[in-house]
Scaffold this active site. Structure first.
Site, PDB file in Angstrom:
ATOM      1  N   LYS A  98       3.724  -6.628  -0.574  1.00  0.00           N
ATOM      2  CA  LYS A  98       4.094  -5.213  -0.511  1.00  0.00           C
ATOM      3  C   LYS A  98       5.606  -5.058  -0.664  1.00  0.00           C
ATOM      4  CE  LYS A  98       3.544  -1.200   2.601  1.00  0.00           C
ATOM      5  NZ  LYS A  98       3.004  -0.765   3.909  1.00  0.00           N
ATOM      6  N   SER A 179       0.015   2.978   4.022  1.00  0.00           N
ATOM      7  CA  SER A 179       1.034   2.906   2.985  1.00  0.00           C
ATOM      8  C   SER A 179       0.866   1.692   2.061  1.00  0.00           C
ATOM      9  CB  SER A 179       2.433   2.859   3.619  1.00  0.00           C
ATOM     10  OG  SER A 179       2.621   1.707   4.413  1.00  0.00           O
ATOM     11  N   SER A 203      -1.670   1.454   8.120  1.00  0.00           N
ATOM     12  CA  SER A 203      -1.233   1.166   6.755  1.00  0.00           C
ATOM     13  C   SER A 203      -1.771  -0.124   6.157  1.00  0.00           C
ATOM     14  CB  SER A 203       0.294   1.167   6.678  1.00  0.00           C
ATOM     15  OG  SER A 203       0.784   2.481   6.784  1.00  0.00           O
TER      16      SER A 203
END
Length: 521
Positions: A98, A179, A203
């Site tokens: 990420k 996210s 997330s």
């Protein structure tokens, strides 16, 4: 061309026949390597898949940047293996990271924001260093909800100024959630064997559930947060995302470690072990499981009830338990996150490379205002503005709210429910169905959410696919008390093997729900 359209490199020509990578587990890839396939060929196959599907084809926008050093890392893994020096199950396996987690590769860590487009730190976050030391190939960085979805109350999950909007591989008009949306969509689409996400509240588990994946939000203190663009030192943690529980356990096992710069990890070595080794189809037999029944749609309820029967047939003893009211938890959590966002982000930015001109939260707010056309075309930054007015980590109100939220989520929440049910694990639907991505109104989640209690308490939370509802993925959550990561992985694996519920995506333009409102499919 805009930055968002130039971040992907062309996939190299394949020098040798590549083994199939679609729906292949880490173990299957290692088996293929043992039979003569190379990490270089596997890495090339993933790069080709990204090139064909991420900015063309379904246009998932799951990957912000591929790593120009990935093939060199793969070749190094092949050389080690030929010399009889394999580093273990992750050696030569391509992973995605990420893009709020730093890597020493020559690519920026942006958190999706143009303010960090020059944040090339050339250092690994400790969690990435552990994976690299085990031979993992860092394939690239994944798109995300900008600033990990903490900028605005009206945000669009999966959108960032750098990466654009991540699309759900199951239905391209639906949210990939956030996210860690890019990690979720990328692993579902077989752009890598597995990926790292991060979670503050939901997330990892939300994008995992809504992209048909396994996602683990670990106990706080097992995985370092250093060199990760922060929101909250109380709740932030990286977590593994994969297509099956064993892969998630393999990845998680490699992520655990003590980091002197992150004091919460001082006891991590006590819990470092091979979490995949003990997985068994018999792990639920005789285990008392507390069953939560939050409000949900009839179709999700039907799916949940079917999966509870799977748990029962696998030997679990199911005990209904009601969640306490826990008045004020949400407000307390929000206040804590605002205070810690300002303090933690200011510290991170102050130590970023000189090329990064935004050195604190106030300067990020000013940058967004000056670049509103690119940074704020859909939603504003009111949470940033609220956070900028907070009074710091020594503020008595903040300290009281942190103690309150921890007590409500832990002792009076998860721990109390486990005690009432005389259970070691709680189960619940992870979230409702993926909602339509909406640039006008932003996110509009509809249905249950299991993420807040384990997120605030710092307890482990695993989501495992429980199939499709109206053509869309939904997840089943397994929650335990602190350091019960082995318990949720064991239970999740036994459930996964009994249910075989995961369905691969079909990249449909819209959910396959039958006749539309006009009666036409």
């Amino acid at each position: 061309m805009s930055l968002a359209t130039t971040v992907l490199l062309a996939a190299p020509a394949t020098a040798q026949h590549a083994p199939p990578v679609e729906e292949r587990s880490i173990t299957e890839l290692q088996t293929a390597i043992g039979k003569g396939a190379s990490s270089e060929a596997i890495t090339t196959a993933y790069l080709a898949r990204i090139a064909a599907m991420d900015r063309t084809g379904p246009t998932l926008r799951a990957v912000i940047a591929v790593n120009p050093d990935a093939l060199a890392q793969a070749r190094a893994a092949d050389t080690r293996r030929k010399a009889g020096k394999s580093l273990g199950p992750l050696d030569g396996i391509p992973l995605l990271i990420k893009d709020n987690i730093e890597t020493l590769d020559p690519i920026a860590t942006t958190a999706g924001s143009l303010a960090l487009k020059d944040n090339v730190t050339r250092r690994d976050a400790p969690v990435v260093a552990l994976l690299r030391a085990r031979g993992a190939v860092i394939l690239g960085k994944t798109n995300l909800s900008e600033w990990a979805n903490i900028r605005s109350t009206a945000s669009i999950s999966g959108w960032s100024a750098i990466g654009g909007l991540v699309r759900n591989p199951y239905a391209l008009d639906r949210t990939a959630c956030g996210s860690s949306s890019g990690s979720g969509a990328a692993v579902a689409a077989n752009f890598a064997a597995a990926a790292l996400g991060t979670e503050t509240d939901g997330s990892v588990v939300c994008p995992a559930a809504m992209n048909g994946l396994v996602g683990l939000k670990p106990t706080i203190g097992l995985v370092s947060r250093s060199h990760v663009v922060p929101i909250s030192h109380s709740q932030d943690t990286p977590g593994p995302m994969a297509r099956n529980v064993r892969d998630a356990a393999i990845l998680f096992s490699a992520m655990i470690g003590v980091d002197p710069a992150d004091p919460t990890t001082k006891e991590a070595a006590r819990y470092a072990k091979d979490y995949a080794r003990g997985l068994s189809t018999e792990a639920l037999r005789g285990v008392r499981v507390g069953v939560l029944r939050p409000d949900m749609t009839a179709t999700l309820k039907d799916k949940y009830e079917q999966q509870l029967l799977v748990l029962k047939k696998a030997g679990a003893i199911l005990v209904d338990v009601e969640q306490p009211k826990l008045e004020g938890l949400g407000d307390a959590e929000f206040e804590v996150l605002k205070v810690e966002l300002k303090a933690d982000l200011n510290t991170y930015l102050a130590n970023s490379p000189a090329a990064v001109r935004t050195r604190n939260l106030d300067q990020v707010i000013a940058f967004d205002t000056a670049n509103a056309g690119a940074e704020m075309p859909f939603f504003r930054q009111e949470i940033f503005e609220m956070a900028a007015k907070t009074r710091g980590l020594d503020d008595a109100e903040y300290l009281g709210l942190r103690a309150k939220s921890l007590r409500l989520a832990g002792a009076e929440g998860i721990d109390a429910m486990l005690k009432t049910a005389k259970a070691t694990i709680l189960v619940s639907p992870t979230y409702g169905l993926p909602w339509l991505s909406d640039s006008v109104s932003g996110d509009h989640a509809d249905g249950p959410s299991a993420s807040t209690l384990p997120a605030v308490a710092g307890y482990p939370h695993l989501t495992v696919p429980m199939g499709l509802v109206k053509g869309l993925p939904v997840g089943l959550s397994f929650i335990a008390t602190a350091y019960g990561d082995d318990r949720v992985l064991a239970a999740g694996y036994a459930y996964e093997q009994a249910s075989k519920a995961r369905v691969a995506p079909r990249y449909l333009p819209a959910a396959d729900v039958g006749p539309g409102l006009d009666g036409v499919r």
